[in-house]
Structure formats: C-alpha cells, structure tokens
Write a protein that holds these residues in place. Structure first.
Motif, PDB file in Angstrom:
ATOM      1  N   VAL A 195       0.848  -1.190   0.000  1.00 46.43           N
ATOM      2  CA  VAL A 195       0.000   0.000   0.000  1.00 46.43           C
ATOM      3  C   VAL A 195       0.886   1.243   0.000  1.00 46.43           C
ATOM      4  O   VAL A 195       0.648   2.195  -0.735  1.00 46.43           O
ATOM      5  N   PHE A 196       1.933   1.217   0.821  1.00 41.98           N
ATOM      6  CA  PHE A 196       2.868   2.338   0.907  1.00 41.98           C
ATOM      7  C   PHE A 196       3.445   2.638  -0.475  1.00 41.98           C
ATOM      8  O   PHE A 196       3.448   3.772  -0.945  1.00 41.98           O
ATOM      9  N   GLU A 197       3.882   1.603  -1.163  1.00 43.89           N
ATOM     10  CA  GLU A 197       4.476   1.758  -2.496  1.00 43.89           C
ATOM     11  C   GLU A 197       3.431   2.162  -3.536  1.00 43.89           C
ATOM     12  O   GLU A 197       3.704   2.962  -4.430  1.00 43.89           O
ATOM     13  N   ALA A 198       2.219   1.622  -3.424  1.00 44.05           N
ATOM     14  CA  ALA A 198       1.158   1.951  -4.377  1.00 44.05           C
ATOM     15  C   ALA A 198       0.819   3.445  -4.361  1.00 44.05           C
ATOM     16  O   ALA A 198       0.414   3.994  -5.378  1.00 44.05           O
ATOM     17  N   TRP A 199       1.012   4.084  -3.240  1.00 49.50           N
ATOM     18  CA  TRP A 199       0.778   5.519  -3.137  1.00 49.50           C
ATOM     19  C   TRP A 199       1.957   6.313  -3.695  1.00 49.50           C
ATOM     20  O   TRP A 199       1.919   7.532  -3.759  1.00 49.50           O
ATOM     21  N   GLY A 200       3.032   5.646  -4.084  1.00 47.26           N
ATOM     22  CA  GLY A 200       4.183   6.326  -4.668  1.00 47.26           C
ATOM     23  C   GLY A 200       5.224   6.768  -3.666  1.00 47.26           C
ATOM     24  O   GLY A 200       6.140   7.516  -4.005  1.00 47.26           O
ATOM     25  N   PHE A 201       5.097   6.291  -2.416  1.00 49.35           N
ATOM     26  CA  PHE A 201       6.068   6.676  -1.398  1.00 49.35           C
ATOM     27  C   PHE A 201       7.290   5.772  -1.447  1.00 49.35           C
ATOM     28  O   PHE A 201       7.199   4.604  -1.838  1.00 49.35           O
ATOM     29  N   ILE A 202       8.423   6.300  -1.053  1.00 51.48           N
ATOM     30  CA  ILE A 202       9.671   5.544  -0.980  1.00 51.48           C
ATOM     31  C   ILE A 202      10.036   5.402   0.486  1.00 51.48           C
ATOM     32  O   ILE A 202      10.140   6.396   1.201  1.00 51.48           O
ATOM     33  N   SER A 203      10.231   4.179   0.918  1.00 52.11           N
ATOM     34  CA  SER A 203      10.537   3.922   2.322  1.00 52.11           C
ATOM     35  C   SER A 203      11.899   4.482   2.699  1.00 52.11           C
ATOM     36  O   SER A 203      12.868   4.358   1.942  1.00 52.11           O
ATOM     37  N   GLU A 204      11.963   5.073   3.869  1.00 51.52           N
ATOM     38  CA  GLU A 204      13.228   5.590   4.396  1.00 51.52           C
ATOM     39  C   GLU A 204      13.846   4.626   5.399  1.00 51.52           C
ATOM     40  O   GLU A 204      14.788   4.965   6.089  1.00 51.52           O
ATOM     41  N   GLU A 205      13.306   3.408   5.452  1.00 51.87           N
ATOM     42  CA  GLU A 205      13.868   2.414   6.364  1.00 51.87           C
ATOM     43  C   GLU A 205      15.317   2.136   5.973  1.00 51.87           C
ATOM     44  O   GLU A 205      15.681   2.251   4.798  1.00 51.87           O
ATOM     45  N   PRO A 206      16.132   1.748   6.954  1.00 50.24           N
ATOM     46  CA  PRO A 206      17.509   1.368   6.611  1.00 50.24           C
ATOM     47  C   PRO A 206      17.517   0.249   5.579  1.00 50.24           C
ATOM     48  O   PRO A 206      16.596  -0.570   5.535  1.00 50.24           O
ATOM     49  N   ALA A 207      18.545   0.221   4.768  1.00 43.77           N
ATOM     50  CA  ALA A 207      18.620  -0.765   3.679  1.00 43.77           C
ATOM     51  C   ALA A 207      18.466  -2.191   4.182  1.00 43.77           C
ATOM     52  O   ALA A 207      17.771  -2.998   3.565  1.00 43.77           O
ATOM     53  N   PHE A 208      19.085  -2.546   5.310  1.00 41.25           N
ATOM     54  CA  PHE A 208      18.997  -3.927   5.794  1.00 41.25           C
ATOM     55  C   PHE A 208      17.550  -4.279   6.135  1.00 41.25           C
ATOM     56  O   PHE A 208      17.124  -5.397   5.943  1.00 41.25           O
TER      57      PHE A 208
END
Length: 82
Positions: A58-71
């Motif tokens: 859902v997060f990605e479907a809205w066009g957002f990019i996660s700022e979570e650490p790469a791991f």
C-alpha cells in the motif's frame, strides 16, 4: 501596519494570497484524510513525525519511498526461488 510572520514555508511558499494558502491547506487536509482512511498513521520518533503504513505494498502503491535502513528494506523483499 500590524503584521505577523508566517513561519511555515514548505507548503505555502509559492502562494500569492491568503485564499491560495487556504486552498493549499484544504488540499493537504483532504489528502491526509484519505491516507488515514487507507491505514496510514502518524508516529512520533525522536521528535520527528513519520507517516507509516503496515503494508509495504500500500505504501508503495501511493508512490512513497521507504526511508527504512537498507537492511530492513531487504527483509521485505520476498524470496522468489523457483
């Protein structure tokens, strides 16, 4: 002439009138309400406000990019072994 300084600049910096500012705030409020209905939440983390969603799809479907650490992001990638 009486006046006060408007400190918020990111959302309204290009507005030429109070009407334009009000319109921009109304648009932003509408978007935030739609996000809340879709399950997005606001979390406070070390004095920062983060918008979160438990479902990465859902997060990605809205066009957002996660700022979570790469791991952490890598743990969300499904293992597609065939």
């Amino acid at each position: 002439m009486s006046y006060f300084t408007w400190k918020e600049a990111g959302l309204t910096s290009d507005c030429a009138s109070l009407e334009a500012m009000a319109s921009r705030f109304e648009e932003a409020a509408s978007l935030m309400r739609r996000m809340a209905q879709e399950g997005f939440r606001l979390e406070q983390n070390m004095k920062k406000q983060r918008i979160t969603h438990p479902d990465p799809g859902v997060f990605e479907a809205w066009g957002f990019i996660s700022e979570e650490p790469a791991f952490r992001q890598l743990t969300l990638i499904p293992d597609l072994k065939v």
